[in-house]
Design a protein around this motif. Structure first.
Motif, short mmCIF file in Angstrom:
data_model
loop_
_atom_site.label_atom_id
_atom_site.label_comp_id
_atom_site.label_asym_id
_atom_site.label_seq_id
_atom_site.Cartn_x
_atom_site.Cartn_y
_atom_site.Cartn_z
N ALA A 77 0.86 -1.19 0.00
CA ALA A 77 0.00 0.00 0.00
C ALA A 77 0.89 1.23 0.00
N ALA A 78 0.39 2.31 -0.58
CA ALA A 78 1.17 3.55 -0.63
C ALA A 78 1.34 4.14 0.76
N VAL A 79 2.52 4.67 1.02
CA VAL A 79 2.81 5.39 2.27
C VAL A 79 2.78 6.90 2.01
N ASN A 80 3.40 7.31 0.91
CA ASN A 80 3.37 8.72 0.52
C ASN A 80 3.65 8.84 -0.96
N ILE A 81 3.24 9.96 -1.53
CA ILE A 81 3.61 10.26 -2.92
C ILE A 81 4.07 11.71 -2.99
N ASP A 82 4.95 11.98 -3.93
CA ASP A 82 5.44 13.33 -4.19
C ASP A 82 5.25 13.60 -5.68
N VAL A 83 4.50 14.65 -5.99
CA VAL A 83 4.06 14.93 -7.36
C VAL A 83 4.61 16.28 -7.81
N VAL A 84 5.21 16.32 -9.00
CA VAL A 84 5.63 17.59 -9.59
C VAL A 84 4.94 17.73 -10.95
N ILE A 85 4.16 18.80 -11.10
CA ILE A 85 3.50 19.07 -12.38
C ILE A 85 4.26 20.19 -13.08
N HIS A 86 4.62 19.96 -14.35
CA HIS A 86 5.31 20.98 -15.14
C HIS A 86 4.31 21.58 -16.12
N ALA A 87 3.97 22.83 -15.94
CA ALA A 87 2.99 23.48 -16.81
C ALA A 87 3.29 24.98 -16.85
N GLU A 88 3.31 25.54 -18.06
CA GLU A 88 3.58 26.98 -18.17
C GLU A 88 2.34 27.79 -17.77
N ARG A 89 1.18 27.33 -18.21
CA ARG A 89 -0.10 27.93 -17.88
C ARG A 89 -1.11 26.81 -17.77
N PRO A 90 -2.20 26.93 -17.09
CA PRO A 90 -2.57 28.02 -16.19
C PRO A 90 -1.79 27.94 -14.88
N LYS A 91 -1.92 28.95 -14.07
CA LYS A 91 -1.30 28.94 -12.74
C LYS A 91 -2.01 27.87 -11.91
N LEU A 92 -1.25 26.91 -11.39
CA LEU A 92 -1.88 25.75 -10.74
C LEU A 92 -1.95 25.86 -9.22
N SER A 93 -1.33 26.89 -8.66
CA SER A 93 -1.33 26.95 -7.18
C SER A 93 -2.74 26.91 -6.57
N PRO A 94 -3.77 27.52 -7.21
CA PRO A 94 -5.11 27.44 -6.59
C PRO A 94 -5.69 26.02 -6.59
N TYR A 95 -5.11 25.10 -7.35
CA TYR A 95 -5.68 23.76 -7.50
C TYR A 95 -4.87 22.67 -6.81
N LYS A 96 -3.69 23.04 -6.29
CA LYS A 96 -2.81 22.01 -5.71
C LYS A 96 -3.45 21.27 -4.53
N ALA A 97 -4.16 22.01 -3.68
CA ALA A 97 -4.76 21.37 -2.50
C ALA A 97 -5.86 20.40 -2.92
N ALA A 98 -6.67 20.81 -3.91
CA ALA A 98 -7.76 19.93 -4.36
C ALA A 98 -7.19 18.67 -5.01
N ILE A 99 -6.11 18.83 -5.78
CA ILE A 99 -5.48 17.66 -6.41
C ILE A 99 -4.92 16.73 -5.33
N ALA A 100 -4.27 17.30 -4.32
CA ALA A 100 -3.71 16.47 -3.24
C ALA A 100 -4.82 15.72 -2.50
N GLU A 101 -5.95 16.39 -2.26
CA GLU A 101 -7.07 15.73 -1.58
C GLU A 101 -7.62 14.58 -2.41
N ARG A 102 -7.76 14.82 -3.71
CA ARG A 102 -8.31 13.78 -4.60
C ARG A 102 -7.37 12.57 -4.65
N LEU A 103 -6.07 12.83 -4.76
CA LEU A 103 -5.10 11.72 -4.83
C LEU A 103 -5.04 10.98 -3.50
N ALA A 104 -5.10 11.72 -2.40
CA ALA A 104 -5.09 11.08 -1.08
C ALA A 104 -6.29 10.16 -0.93
N ASP A 105 -7.44 10.64 -1.41
CA ASP A 105 -8.67 9.86 -1.35
C ASP A 105 -8.51 8.57 -2.17
N LEU A 106 -7.95 8.68 -3.35
CA LEU A 106 -7.78 7.50 -4.22
C LEU A 106 -6.85 6.47 -3.59
#
Ligand code: MG
Length: 164
Positions: free
Chosen positions: A97-126
């Protein structure tokens, strides 16, 4: 999952998809408003795809292309979180089973900082993890290469697994 769970295996996954005109950008199972989307046989979710390869690499499973071939019509347009769920089950069947994950997204646009928490919550849930065990970072490529020119987005994920 305990904070002090021992890590027995680690895996790395990367993915890159081209951007194409139109809405429907999805990253880590989260819809991100943008005028482009990631091209692909599935929904093009680079975060889920890199996560799958990290989990598979750690568990010694075949890679995403072998498990979910893009020649197979059943995966056309599929929500990639469904593929993550399948892989989490396969990993669990092997006794990990997963213990932790570390994710790096490379994207020039859009600015992703407003979505990082939601992405982390969704991945944690999965993955059945606390959000504190899921790190999501976003970086631009400083205008360099295909990602920097806004032609593509890329993602890198490292996953740690523990034996059950
Ligand atoms: Mg992919």
């Amino acid at each position: 999952m305990s904070e002090n769970q021992e890590i027995h295996r680690v895996g790395i996954g990367t993915d890159l998809h081209r951007l194409e005109p139109g809405g429907g950008l999805r990253l880590g199972g989260v819809d991100v408003p943008f005028d482009k989307r990631l091209a692909g046989h599935s929904d093009g979710d680079i975060v889920c795809h890199a996560l799958i390869d990290a989990l598979c690499g750690a568990a010694g499973l075949p890679d995403i292309g072998e498990q979910f071939p893009d020649t197979d019509p059943q995966w056309k347009g599929v929500d990639s979180t469904r593929l993550v769920e399948k892989v989490v089950e396969r990993v669990r069947d092997l006794g990990y089973a997963a213990v932790n994950i570390d994710v790096v997204i490379h994207a020039e646009r859009p600015k992703l900082s407003p979505y990082k928490a939601a992405i982390a919550e969704r991945l944690a849930d999965l993955l059945g993890l606390e959000t504190s065990a899921v790190s999501v970072k976003a970086k631009t490529n400083e205008g360099v290469d295909a990602v920097g020119r806004g032609e593509a987005m890329a993602c890198t994920v490292i996953a740690g697994l523990t034996g059950l």
